[in-house]
Enzyme design. Structure first.
Site, mmCIF file in Angstrom:
data_model
loop_
_atom_site.group_PDB
_atom_site.id
_atom_site.type_symbol
_atom_site.label_atom_id
_atom_site.label_comp_id
_atom_site.label_asym_id
_atom_site.label_seq_id
_atom_site.Cartn_x
_atom_site.Cartn_y
_atom_site.Cartn_z
ATOM 1 C CG HIS A 27 -7.783 -16.339 1.673
ATOM 2 N ND1 HIS A 27 -7.776 -17.514 2.373
ATOM 3 C CD2 HIS A 27 -6.482 -16.060 1.386
ATOM 4 C CE1 HIS A 27 -6.522 -17.935 2.515
ATOM 5 N NE2 HIS A 27 -5.729 -17.072 1.924
ATOM 6 C CG ASP A 29 -3.434 -14.963 4.002
ATOM 7 O OD1 ASP A 29 -3.508 -16.173 3.775
ATOM 8 O OD2 ASP A 29 -3.400 -14.098 3.102
ATOM 9 C CG ASP A 151 -3.644 -18.572 -0.545
ATOM 10 O OD1 ASP A 151 -3.356 -18.528 -1.758
ATOM 11 O OD2 ASP A 151 -3.129 -17.820 0.289
ATOM 12 C CG HIS A 397 -1.911 -20.789 3.576
ATOM 13 N ND1 HIS A 397 -3.157 -20.775 4.163
ATOM 14 C CD2 HIS A 397 -1.865 -19.696 2.786
ATOM 15 C CE1 HIS A 397 -3.830 -19.723 3.743
ATOM 16 N NE2 HIS A 397 -3.071 -19.047 2.918
#
Length: 937
Positions: A27, A29, A151, A397
């Protein structure tokens, strides 16, 4: 034999066993604790050890060593960077891995967007950008079949609707309210069918949705990344600490509550797989030793898998699934931990992102309307791609959500500013082509604080008003000036009413040293659809304004549509009337602040922070007011809160321009400032908010439609995202509030709406960002000052949507003002006629040298308007005034599949039957093919 949505690259499963699908993933970001660049390169590892380029290097190397291995990748923004740096041999290798299903792209947008604070138009753009790159690079094998939002902090219904219209077979996420998760576990409803629109005929917006068992992390004890501390599998019996038996036993004892004999297990987490050998060596062993137990009677089968392979097995099971029609907001991970603060965190960045979206659409449109000269014309080389990428990154996000570190928020803003600089050249070139004038154009990016060097100093100038909407608009213009009288005329030479007002004390304070105007010139402009009008402004009289009369408390202001009255004692609004419909409601609007919890509390140690909203009481502190008047009503509530109440001559809405900050913290209290509107409307603790700016959902205090809520935070637990509008109503009256950015809000009391405007907090909320939300800047070292607008309308409930939907679009896609020194008189419209009120021109952008991407949408829900909810027919050949439509071909919403080739899995809801129907709703057109008329529903 496989259907079009099935993949032959999936490992075989065993129908008489429990199949555990291990999904190796990372994951990554697109900015959070570090900037996008820092994450990609692995810079600033003192903040967080993370380097995405090394992850991709390592994963590809390890996939080649064992053809059984699988990996999924999500964030196209990072993969695009990595791909550009690879040689042809590596590109060929990766292409083979993708073709064989060993490397699978999921989601595929430029980023994994936030779902609460993003506008649907910007989400569609960023998804289109990422998916187009994958299409162009890898073809059909690179097309993601699964949406993957592991997420984001709560999930919007409109996102699910968009994903369905983009052709995804399913959607997986990790976070939902802790009470909701527990109930779904008990009822085996962690996998469901989400009916994400109340207007589209099922299954157009139906989306299979799976809730991942461990968020997006591996089960406890089974993390084998270099960032983890779990012991590796030690399988040499001749060495000490042999632990295979223990590992197998612990693995077989993991509790999973799902409906079929298939379980998905995420094996990875934030920025993992930088040394992929650690993960894969242990996963190979785990699969081998657990499956070896089958010879001893075990009924567990473990395999490398991907979300699409897992989904394929669920589809083959041919079961019925629980149906959901609302959304997954608000999200709480414990009784006092509601993630509703980020709906309002970093309000200045939220506004800048929204304004940037408007500017980008104008940039895209002028690239089409201006032709090739727009990108390389008299003002140099301009481009829209820089802005597209900056806006795409801003949807992440931890970007527009406001949940990043301060230096990362600054980087997002810098990227948007750079993108706009590139677009300004393009816009100038495009307007030069369409107007026939190469006069230099000036841009005034600080008009909200009355700063514009040209208008402050010039005696004669022109204002060009470009309207990106498909219908004409009337728009108020406020320009900083130093004269006391001006003449304004339109392109035909007709005089336009105007007024000069003294600049307010609050505007002087907020602009600091960035301008020198003492007055504001105010007039209303009209701009044609997808085009511009031009107004000429001439100075008539210089010198100071006459001294204003003694400030007095106004009793009322009105135009021919609206009237508002003020309480003579407090100076606050006291009533709101629609003169056309003869409606009047009692209305009081004031400002309050919640004292933010510092975590020192007997119930919970959770403080308010960037993510979490937790006031330490249910009663906010009142900020008292005084009022002065100059025509508009200026209200002063405290040294750090003020407001201007405006009613323009031709407006059917009341404008409230609020200025909040710097929030004082000398008392060591974090503050969360709201405005609250209290009315005589009998709303019965029900209110309505939009979902990503599109469809509207009903909200009820202390209530969740699909599960019984045990309310533990009476304020924060009732906050919802407001992306563009919210309203309350009864049988007679509806009060709608349109916002200029994403904000959090609620209706805590009957007849009341409150909206959070600004937050300044002194403690970190322990969700990873590791710093308090305490914004300052070089200009505002004592704390950030934020200015914004709310628009209020009062209507009959049956007709309210006819006004507030177009109004919300005007706030999202507002006119762009450019200025030239001297006189200029052209007008232009890119459409032959205005679009019908129900039709919104969502996208007009250059696709390649020969074609453009056009999206038209029906913007009304099926139930909300007697007039505008009906189907509408649009003739594309008669749409544009300066473009010839040679042909069209229809695509899905994200423009990465031909519409007639889009096939999705069909799912059956419990107590219902799935009816496969062709998708309609938002469409993408691009030629050159035979032109047709389309009926929008």
């Amino acid at each position: 034999e496989f259907s079009s949505s099935e993949s032959p690259s999936c490992h075989a499963t065993k129908p008489d066993m429990l199949n555990v699908h291990l999904v190796p993933h990372t994951h990554d970001d697109v900015g959070w604790l570090k900037t996008v660049d820092q994450y990609y390169y692995g810079d600033r590892n003192d903040i967080q050890h993370a380097g995405v380029q090394y992850i991709l290097d390592s994963v590809v190397d390890q996939l080649l060593k064992n053809p059984d291995r699988r990996f999924i990748y999500v964030e196209t923004a990072f993969f695009y960077r990595w791909w550009k740096r690879q040689d042809s041999s590596m590109k060929q290798t990766v292409q083979q891995l993708v073709n064989e299903g060993r490397l699978e792209f999921v989601n595929g947008g430029w980023c994994m967007s936030d779902e609460a604070t993003t506008h649907y138009s910007a989400v569609i753009d960023q998804m289109t950008m990422g998916l187009r790159f994958l299409n162009d690079t890898f073809g059909v094998c690179g097309r993601p079949r699964v949406a993957w939002h592991i997420d984001p902090f709560g999930h919007a219904r409109e996102h699910a609707s968009m994903f369905a219209q983009m052709g995804y077979d399913g959607f997986f996420f990790g976070r939902l309210d802790y009470q909701d998760r527990y109930q779904r576990m008990m009822q085996k409803e962690q996998e469901l069918l989400w009916r994400a629109s109340d207007s589209l005929t099922p299954p157009m917006a139906d989306l299979f949705t799976g809730i991942l068992p461990n968020g997006y992390n591996p089960p406890d004890g089974f993390c084998w990344d270099q960032s983890c501390s779990d012991p590796p599998i030690r399988d040499d019996p001749d060495l000490e600490d042999y632990n295979v038996d223990d590992v197998v036993k612990r693995f077989l004892n993991i509790s999973m509550v799902y409906k079929t004999n298939h379980i998905i297990m995420t094996m990875g987490s934030d920025f993992q797989y930088e040394n992929a050998n650690l993960w894969y060596k242990n996963l190979d062993k785990l699969i081998h030793y657990v499956n070896a137990q089958q010879d001893l009677g075990s009924r567990v089968n473990v395999l490398y898998s991907t979300p699409s392979c897992y989904l394929q097995e669920l589809h083959r099971a041919n079961l019925t699934w629980a149906l959901k029609t609302d959304d997954f907001f608000p999200y709480a991970d414990d009784a006092h931990d509601f993630w509703t603060g980020y709906f309002s965190s970093r309000p200045a960045l939220k506004r800048y992102e929204r304004l940037s979206n408007s500017n980008l659409q104008t940039c895209n449109q002028l690239e089409v309307l201006g032709g090739p000269t727009s990108t390389n014309g008299p003002f140099g080389k301009g481009d829209s791609q820089t802005m597209k990428k900056a806006m795409a990154v801003a949807q992440h996000h931890d970007a527009v959500s406001g949940t990043e570190k301060q230096h990362v928020a600054n980087d997002y803003a810098r990227r948007l500013a750079t993108g706009w600089q590139h677009c300004q050249v393009l816009v100038s070139n495009g307007l030069a082509v369409l107007s026939g004038s190469t006069a230099q154009r000036f841009y005034c990016d600080y008009l909200n604080i009355s700063v514009c060097p040209l208008t402050e100093s010039s005696k004669k100038f022109s204002v060009n008003v470009y309207n990106p909407l498909g219908r004409p608009v009337t728009w108020p213009v406020r320009l900083p000036v130093n004269g006391t009288a001006y003449a304004v005329s339109d392109a035909a030479g007709t005089s336009v009413d105007c007024q000069v007002l003294p600049l307010s004390k609050d505007t002087h304070n907020v602009r600091r040293s960035r301008g020198f105007a003492v007055n504001e010139l105010v007039f209303e402009v009209q701009a044609p659809p997808l085009g511009f009008s031009t107004y000429s402004v001439s100075l008539l009289q210089d010198g100071p304004l006459a001294a204003s009369t003694q400030p007095r408390t106004p009793t009322a202001i009105q135009n021919k549509f609206l009237k508002v009255t003020f309480d003579p004692d407090t100076g606050l609004l006291s009533s709101f009337s629609n003169l056309e419909t003869t409606q009047t409601i009692k209305l009081t609007q004031n400002f309050y602040w919640y004292n933010a919890s510092d975590g020192n509390n007997s119930e919970s140690i959770q403080p308010s922070g960037a993510y979490i909203f937790r006031p330490n009481s249910s009663t906010p502190f009142l900020i008292s007011s005084t009022t002065s008047v100059v025509q508009e009503v200026r209200q002063w509530f405290s040294p750090w809160v003020s407001q201007v109440v405006r009613l323009y001559a031709h407006s059917r809405t009341l404008e409230l321009e609020w200025t909040v900050g710097p929030l004082p913290i000398h008392d060591d209290l974090g503050k969360e400032v709201i405005t609250r509107i209290d009315t005589s409307i009998e709303s019965s603790e029900i209110f309505y908010t939009d979902s990503n700016g599109r469809e509207v959902l009903q909200r009820k205090k202390d209530f969740r439609p699909t599960w019984h809520l045990k309310q533990s935070e009476p304020i924060a637990g009732n906050y919802y995202p407001i992306n563009s509008r919210a309203y309350i109503k009864d049988d007679v009256d509806q009060l709608t509030v349109v916002t200029d950015r994403s904000q959090g809000g609620s209706s805590i009391h009957n007849g009341s709406l409150e909206i959070m405007l600004h937050r300044r907090l002194l403690y970190d909320d322990v969700r990873g960002v590791a710093e308090p939300l305490n914004e300052t800047s070089a200009i505002f070292p004592e704390g950030l000052v934020v200015r914004g607008r709310l628009l209020l309308s009062l209507d009959r409930p049956a007709s309210a949507a006819d006004k507030h939907r177009p109004l919300a679009q005007e706030m999202v896609l507002q006119p762009l003002l450019t200025f030239t020194d001297g006189d200029l008189h052209p007008d232009f419209s890119g459409l032959q006629a205005a679009l019908p009120p129900a039709v919104h021109l969502l996208t007009l952008t250059q696709w390649d040298a020969q074609s453009v991407l056009l999206r038209l949408e029906h913007q009304f829900q099926s139930w909300e308007s007697d007039v505008n909810s009906k189907p509408v027919t649009v003739n594309l050949q008669k749409l544009f005034s300066s473009l010839e439509v040679l042909g069209v071909s229809e695509l899905n919403l994200s423009a990465n599949q031909w519409k007639d080739e889009m096939k999705r899995f069909e799912w059956t809801p419990q107590n219902g039957t799935g009816h496969p129907l062709p998708l309609k709703h938002c469409w993408s057109y691009y030629g050159p093919y035979k032109a047709r008329c389309w009926t929008l529903q």
